[in-house]
Scaffold this active site. Sequence first.
Site, PDB file in Angstrom:
ATOM      1  CB  ALA A  63      30.327 -22.634  15.838  1.00 48.28           C
ATOM      2  CG  ASN A  64      32.173 -27.926  16.074  1.00 49.96           C
ATOM      3  OD1 ASN A  64      32.789 -28.087  15.026  1.00 49.96           O
ATOM      4  ND2 ASN A  64      30.923 -28.346  16.247  1.00 49.96           N
TER       5      ASN A  64
END
Length: 223
Positions: A33-34
């Site tokens: 993810a970020n």
Amino acid sequence: IETALAEGPLTGRRILVTSGPTHEPIDPVRYIANRSSGAQGTAIARALTAMGADVVFVTGPADVARPEGAHVVEVETAAQMLDAVQAVLPVDAAVFAAAVADWRVASASDSKIKKQKGAIPAMEFAENPDILATVSQMASGRPPLVVGFAAETDDVIDNATAKRLRKGCDWIVANDVSPETGIMGGSENAVTLVSDDGAEHWPRMGKDEVAHQLAERIAAALG
Ligand code: CTP
Ligand code: CA
């Protein structure tokens, strides 16, 4: 709280907004993810809705409340986001605020990868489709106004200017997300609007205010 106007400068306009991070699975329990919170994209959807637009909000997994009055489509991966975006077209304008993962795990495992002594899994990546570039370069049915974002840590304006030309969008909303700015995940943003006319620096302001200003510009551009 902003509510939709019966009549506003964007009444009758259908506008797509992408928002949030994407999650790219490694196996059924793990993902890549970020740090995108989805706050800026959500604020843009709210501002457009408040000006009367019919907003379709395609969002990855984000913790922020969904924009009221918008049609919300929830996705997880970049591939799903592209499919959802293509299903939403045609639109009068499209704003790509999502922080789409650039890569996915090439072959995600259908079962949980178990830890084994001395065996560290090797992971291969595949490039995700570029949703903004795909829509910007559509031969037919391209939205009349396509707005991208560029989160950069270095050479913000140069990178954003090159990005606009490479992808073929009309505007890029560029911002400096270096850790010391505190912008990623914060409530404020300092953006530069890059268009055919050059780079216009906006003062640092709340994400809601950035959203409001951008919505006004979109309304003016759509006429
Ligand atoms: N974007 C997209 N699909 C992707 C990657 C990015 O639609 N697979 C969109 C983002 O929503 C944003 C714009 O493209 O509006 C720029 O994203 P950014 O990550 O800054 O650009 P990249 O081309 O991925 O370049 P890099 O991450 O190397 O800076
Ligand atoms: Ca990227």
